[in-house]
Design an enzyme around this catalytic site. Structure first.
Site, short mmCIF file in Angstrom:
data_model
loop_
_atom_site.label_atom_id
_atom_site.label_comp_id
_atom_site.label_asym_id
_atom_site.label_seq_id
_atom_site.Cartn_x
_atom_site.Cartn_y
_atom_site.Cartn_z
N GLU A 37 41.02 32.12 27.99
CA GLU A 37 41.21 31.59 29.33
C GLU A 37 41.93 30.24 29.33
O GLU A 37 41.80 29.46 28.39
CB GLU A 37 39.83 31.41 30.00
CG GLU A 37 39.06 32.70 30.15
CD GLU A 37 37.60 32.47 30.49
OE1 GLU A 37 36.92 33.44 30.85
OE2 GLU A 37 37.13 31.31 30.38
N GLU A 94 39.10 41.17 35.05
CA GLU A 94 38.40 41.57 33.83
C GLU A 94 36.92 41.28 34.03
O GLU A 94 36.55 40.20 34.50
CB GLU A 94 38.94 40.80 32.63
CG GLU A 94 38.23 41.08 31.33
CD GLU A 94 38.80 40.27 30.18
OE1 GLU A 94 39.96 40.55 29.79
OE2 GLU A 94 38.12 39.36 29.68
#
Length: 516
Positions: free
Chosen positions: A245, A421
């Site tokens: 991320e 996700e």
């Protein structure tokens, strides 16, 4: 994956008994007269079949079919349900040479194909393919997986992991020799596996910079998988930080479900040098001596600190604005450097480039993670590189819909696509696979992603407690009015599969049958 519920049994359970088709309904694998079916498709009741992949691949298929004089029915951007992927086990390849539990993986792929899932996601560990600092990369194991996915008739998303346990041993050795290349918190704790963004362009890795090392990894992958790109491989995700991320490692390790504010990660000597330089350029040299002295520690409530206190916290002062803007700017600059590199490597390839952003629970958590100012600057930066934004760790829970809607709105404003996700096995964890829980996120226009990856395949994924819920989730998303308990596959050993009582019960009753 080899225990609990055999994927072979799951595949057999999905495969039969077949539900009678409606008049005009296209059979899976069939062809509608006069229409070319390309890529990976699903059933669409009423006989229509629409493409299930990104604009670049759809355009190539359309143009090729027009040359042949055949009609192609192409899905308009933003219509229909999200493409559905399932993550492969994180250790599906562990030594670069072979596939772990290959028979179980193959059976799992067959089960997913029969269910109508569009494809799978393959996590590729940098540590596995480049254990040494030389130019040698070992791709045999991952190529074998790609061949298995291709032979199963599924699409493949690839995630190129470069952080945490995916950081190669030769880089870990460099960090051991010079710990200041790792992120550091106020107490001096180093975050193993996370290189400081301040060293992106410094030759700290055996004479190479991290950006140069990332580029070598990306280029080796692109060369090794050239024949798969645009056919089997539809998407490539690059890592921008912890868990892939775009954020600082502001949470403590092993902090799934963490609710604190986290800590700022600006105390390695390279980050402090950049802060000092920025403060001097702003005419405030004293502001560049350190990070905020009154910020909270890990696990402390944000409002217990002087920095995030509401009202009157330091973050609302001129100093707070200066520091948070600089801290967020360093994160964006790192993301821009990595995506510039990835865009250069994959330019012209018919794959969708993507990267992940975290879904955070509060403004203080966003601030320590480097997202001060929200997701708008991130969406603008991703759009500049033609990169899809993946909202990581999605849950069908209170508040998630509004946050996703905000992120999708800024993505739309800047021309970036939004994908999603899940957190690991969220259907099993939340006990809810119903259209009501997930339909609002995955099918509603305000939040619908272009594709969604469900994490992650393994023994628990195929267990009798979880697999039926996932089957119902997929079928409910595909055709909500058709999804009911009679569609659930039977478990082995005569187990009765029932819908959890915490969810609105669909019509019909669960069947009891032996799995093949």
């Amino acid at each position: 994956m080899e225990a609990v519920l055999m994927p072979q049994a799951a595949a057999a359970a999905v495969a039969g008994p077949a539900r009678p088709r409606r008049a005009g309904e296209a059979a899976i694998g069939g062809r509608k007269a006069g229409v070319v079916r390309f890529g990976f498709v699903r059933r669409w009741y009423g006989g229509a079949v629409r493409a299930r992949f990104g604009p670049a691949r759809a355009r190539l298929a359309v143009e090729g079919s027009r040359v042949a004089g055949e009609e192609v029915e192409e899905e308009e951007e933003g219509e229909g349900a999200a493409r559905m992927f399932v993550g492969l086990p994180s250790d599906v390849v562990s030594d670069g040479h072979g596939v772990n539990r290959a028979k179980a993986v193959s059976a799992g792929l067959r089960a997913l194909k029969l269910l109508g899932v569009d494809g799978v996601e393959l996590p590729v560990s940098w540590a596995v393919v480049q254990p040494g600092s030389g130019d040698l990369f070992e791709w045999a194991g991952y190529i074998a997986v790609a061949e298995m996915v291709r032979d199963a008739g599924l699409g493949l998303r690839v995630s190129l992991d470069t952080h945490g346990s995916a950081l190669p041993g030769w880089i870990a050795a460099a960090a051991a020799a010079d710990p200041d290349i790792l992120f550091t918190d106020r107490s001096g704790n180093r975050r193993q596996g996370c290189l400081s963004f301040a060293v992106d362009e410094l030759p700290v890795l055996s004479g190479k910079s991290p950006i140069e090392a990332y580029e070598a990894f990306f280029r080796s992958f692109a060369a090794a998988f050239h024949d798969f790109l645009g056919s089997t491989i539809t998407d490539v995700t690059v890592s921008l930080g912890p868990n892939g991320e775009l954020r600082y490692p502001s949470y403590p390790l092993g902090s799934d479900g963490y609710t604190g504010a986290g800590e700022f990660q600006c105390y390695d000597k390279h980050m402090l040098a950049r802060l000092k330089q920025h403060a001097e350029a702003a005419g405030q040299p004293l502001w560049g001596l350190s990070g905020p002295h009154d910020a909270p520690r890990y696990g402390e409530s944000p409002v217990s600190s002087g920095f995030f206190k509401v009202p009157g916290g330091s973050w609302e002062t001129a100093y707070g604005s200066f520091f948070l803007s600089w801290y967020a700017g360093e994160l964006l600059a790192h993301g821009d450097r990595v995506l510039t590199t990835a865009s250069r490597v994959f330019a012209g390839e018919p794959v969708e480039l993507s990267a992940k952003v975290p879904l955070l629970h509060s403004r203080p958590a966003e601030a320590t993670a480097g997202l001060h100012g929200g997701y708008c600057p991130v969406a603008e930066m991703f759009a500049r590189h033609g990169c899809t934004v993946i909202a990581s760790g999605m849950h069908a829970r209170s508040g998630a819909e509004d946050l996703l809607a905000q992120i999708k709105a800024v993505c739309t404003e800047h021309g970036a696509r939004l994908a999603g996700e899940s957190a690991t096995l969220v259907v099993a964890r939340d006990g809810d696979g119903s259209p009501g829980a997930w339909g609002g996120l995955l099918t509603a226009e305000r939040t619908r992603p272009c594709h969604f990856t469900y994490q992650r395949m393994g023994a628990e994924f195929f267990s009798p407690d979880h697999w039926p819920l996932f089957v119902l989730l997929v079928r409910a998303l595909e055709c909500p009015e058709e999804a009911h308990e009679d569609d659930l596959p039977a478990a082995g050993d005569g187990a009765r599969l029932t819908v959890p009582s915490g969810r609105a019960a669909p019509r019909g009753t669960a069947k009891q049958a032996q799995a093949a």
